[in-house]
Design an enzyme around this catalytic site. Structure first.
Site, mmCIF file in Angstrom:
data_model
loop_
_atom_site.group_PDB
_atom_site.id
_atom_site.type_symbol
_atom_site.label_atom_id
_atom_site.label_comp_id
_atom_site.label_asym_id
_atom_site.label_seq_id
_atom_site.Cartn_x
_atom_site.Cartn_y
_atom_site.Cartn_z
ATOM 1 N N ASP A 130 -92.589 58.155 -122.125
ATOM 2 C CA ASP A 130 -93.978 58.903 -122.291
ATOM 3 C C ASP A 130 -93.828 60.091 -123.202
ATOM 4 O O ASP A 130 -94.434 60.210 -124.312
ATOM 5 C CB ASP A 130 -94.250 59.339 -121.033
ATOM 6 C CG ASP A 130 -95.911 59.810 -120.879
ATOM 7 O OD1 ASP A 130 -96.654 59.538 -122.022
ATOM 8 O OD2 ASP A 130 -96.301 60.167 -119.801
ATOM 9 N N ASP A 133 -85.455 51.984 -129.616
ATOM 10 C CA ASP A 133 -86.456 53.055 -129.575
ATOM 11 C C ASP A 133 -87.897 52.382 -129.734
ATOM 12 O O ASP A 133 -88.272 52.359 -131.008
ATOM 13 C CB ASP A 133 -85.911 54.347 -130.223
ATOM 14 C CG ASP A 133 -87.070 55.438 -130.093
ATOM 15 O OD1 ASP A 133 -88.185 55.184 -129.361
ATOM 16 O OD2 ASP A 133 -86.694 56.310 -130.800
ATOM 17 N N GLY A 145 -89.036 60.793 -120.156
ATOM 18 C CA GLY A 145 -88.745 59.378 -120.299
ATOM 19 C C GLY A 145 -89.289 58.859 -121.771
ATOM 20 O O GLY A 145 -89.771 59.616 -122.703
ATOM 21 N N THR A 191 -88.883 51.206 -114.489
ATOM 22 C CA THR A 191 -87.611 51.103 -114.113
ATOM 23 C C THR A 191 -86.695 52.376 -114.616
ATOM 24 O O THR A 191 -85.610 52.235 -114.488
ATOM 25 C CB THR A 191 -87.051 50.064 -114.968
ATOM 26 O OG1 THR A 191 -87.068 49.985 -116.436
ATOM 27 C CG2 THR A 191 -87.621 48.685 -114.481
ATOM 28 N N GLY A 192 -87.456 53.596 -114.888
ATOM 29 C CA GLY A 192 -86.950 54.944 -115.192
ATOM 30 C C GLY A 192 -87.089 55.440 -113.958
ATOM 31 O O GLY A 192 -86.513 55.250 -112.856
ATOM 32 N N TYR A 236 -89.555 56.006 -112.261
ATOM 33 C CA TYR A 236 -90.103 55.396 -111.067
ATOM 34 C C TYR A 236 -89.396 54.276 -110.222
ATOM 35 O O TYR A 236 -90.119 54.181 -109.207
ATOM 36 C CB TYR A 236 -91.463 54.716 -111.705
ATOM 37 C CG TYR A 236 -92.757 55.565 -111.978
ATOM 38 C CD1 TYR A 236 -92.532 57.238 -111.927
ATOM 39 C CD2 TYR A 236 -93.670 55.139 -112.514
ATOM 40 C CE1 TYR A 236 -93.507 57.910 -112.168
ATOM 41 C CE2 TYR A 236 -94.818 55.982 -112.669
ATOM 42 C CZ TYR A 236 -94.838 57.306 -112.562
ATOM 43 O OH TYR A 236 -95.969 57.988 -112.874
ATOM 44 N N ASN A 289 -98.072 58.468 -117.049
ATOM 45 C CA ASN A 289 -98.571 58.741 -115.688
ATOM 46 C C ASN A 289 -100.012 58.936 -115.506
ATOM 47 O O ASN A 289 -100.519 58.960 -116.488
ATOM 48 C CB ASN A 289 -97.908 59.825 -115.092
ATOM 49 C CG ASN A 289 -97.854 61.129 -115.863
ATOM 50 O OD1 ASN A 289 -99.010 61.768 -116.110
ATOM 51 N ND2 ASN A 289 -97.072 61.794 -116.567
HETATM 52 P P1 ADP Z 1 -91.362 54.806 -115.619
HETATM 53 O O1 ADP Z 1 -91.969 56.341 -115.061
HETATM 54 O O2 ADP Z 1 -92.401 54.076 -115.764
HETATM 55 O O3 ADP Z 1 -90.180 54.624 -114.842
HETATM 56 P P2 ADP Z 1 -89.528 55.905 -117.870
HETATM 57 O O4 ADP Z 1 -90.044 56.491 -119.120
HETATM 58 O O5 ADP Z 1 -88.640 56.894 -116.775
HETATM 59 O O6 ADP Z 1 -90.587 55.076 -117.245
HETATM 60 O O7 ADP Z 1 -88.622 54.767 -117.893
HETATM 61 C C1 ADP Z 1 -89.103 53.439 -118.496
HETATM 62 C C2 ADP Z 1 -88.073 52.770 -119.362
HETATM 63 O O8 ADP Z 1 -88.165 53.248 -120.657
HETATM 64 C C3 ADP Z 1 -86.699 52.911 -119.088
HETATM 65 O O9 ADP Z 1 -85.607 51.810 -118.902
HETATM 66 C C4 ADP Z 1 -86.157 54.006 -120.096
HETATM 67 O O10 ADP Z 1 -84.822 53.745 -120.184
HETATM 68 C C5 ADP Z 1 -87.121 53.546 -121.145
HETATM 69 N N1 ADP Z 1 -87.051 54.311 -122.354
HETATM 70 C C6 ADP Z 1 -86.997 55.720 -122.318
HETATM 71 N N2 ADP Z 1 -87.252 56.110 -123.648
HETATM 72 C C7 ADP Z 1 -87.375 55.224 -124.403
HETATM 73 C C8 ADP Z 1 -87.671 54.888 -125.852
HETATM 74 N N3 ADP Z 1 -87.893 55.754 -126.575
HETATM 75 N N4 ADP Z 1 -87.795 53.561 -126.413
HETATM 76 C C9 ADP Z 1 -87.631 52.377 -125.452
HETATM 77 N N5 ADP Z 1 -87.708 52.658 -123.965
HETATM 78 C C10 ADP Z 1 -87.688 53.811 -123.693
#
Ligand code: ADP
Length: 183
Positions: free
Chosen positions: A40, A16, A38, A131-132, A134, A30
């Protein structure tokens, strides 16, 4: 996994990012900088309300109320996070690779690293940008992200750059990409 590049370190970790103790963590934000889902959302929750207040100020004063463009980065304090700073960058939405996504993703890493260096930061941790929600395929993002970081570290005396992957699966993809890059 950890490799040395020109006296710098590049690490791949699983966990995390809000718990990370680097000088700075990167937020996959964003353009509004107003938080979201996610990583953010997790960063804003862990940092507390001071982060959103400063993001509002950055929107108004540095961006003249406009959105932060894709590929660009801004810096704030870390508030209740272990990290002293948060660097906010906007990753590209994946449209199948026909909208310059790789160059925009490289820009996210390059601009974040440049901004970190300009602020005297010696250690920085990135999430897997785009990669989430987006939708950027992780095996493609991994190669592009790591190439941008490796190119930067070959040129600069920086310190430590880490990628914090949120699943073992993502870690495996980034590990394979790093092994390929390091030959
Ligand atoms: P984007 O909109 O840029 O795709 P996301 O937040 O949806 O951003 O996802 C980006 C990556 O961050 C994904 O691989 C997601 O699994 C990961 N992620 C989500 N929460 C955490 C966290 N607390 N620590 C690290 N990575 C995270």
């Amino acid at each position: 996994m950890r490799v040395q590049i020109n006296g710098n370190f590049l690490e791949l970790k699983v966990g995390d990012i809000t718990q990370d103790t680097a000088d700075a963590i990167v937020n996959a934000a964003n353009g509004s900088l107003m938080g979201g889902g996610g990583v953010d959302g997790a960063i804003h929750r862990a940092a507390g309300p001071g982060l959103l207040e400063e993001c509002k100020k950055v929107r108004k004063e540095q961006l003249n109320g406009e959105l932060l463009p894709t590929g660009k980065a801004v810096i704030t304090q870390g508030y209740q996070l272990p990290a002293k700073f948060v660097i906010h960058t906007v990753g590209p939405v994946w449209y199948g690779g026909i909208k310059g996504e790789p160059l925009l993703l490289q820009d996210c890493y390059r601009h974040s690293l440049q901004l970190a260096e300009n602020n005297g930061i010696k250690s920085i941790t990135f999430p897997s940008i785009s990669t989430g929600v987006y939708g950027y395929p992780v095996e493609l993002a991994a190669g592009t992200a790591l190439q941008a970081i490796v190119e930067f570290l070959r040129e600069e005396s920086f310190g430590t750059v880490a990628m914090m992957l949120f699943s073992e699966n993502d870690f495996t993809r980034y590990q394979a990409a790093l092994q390929k890059l390091m030959g």
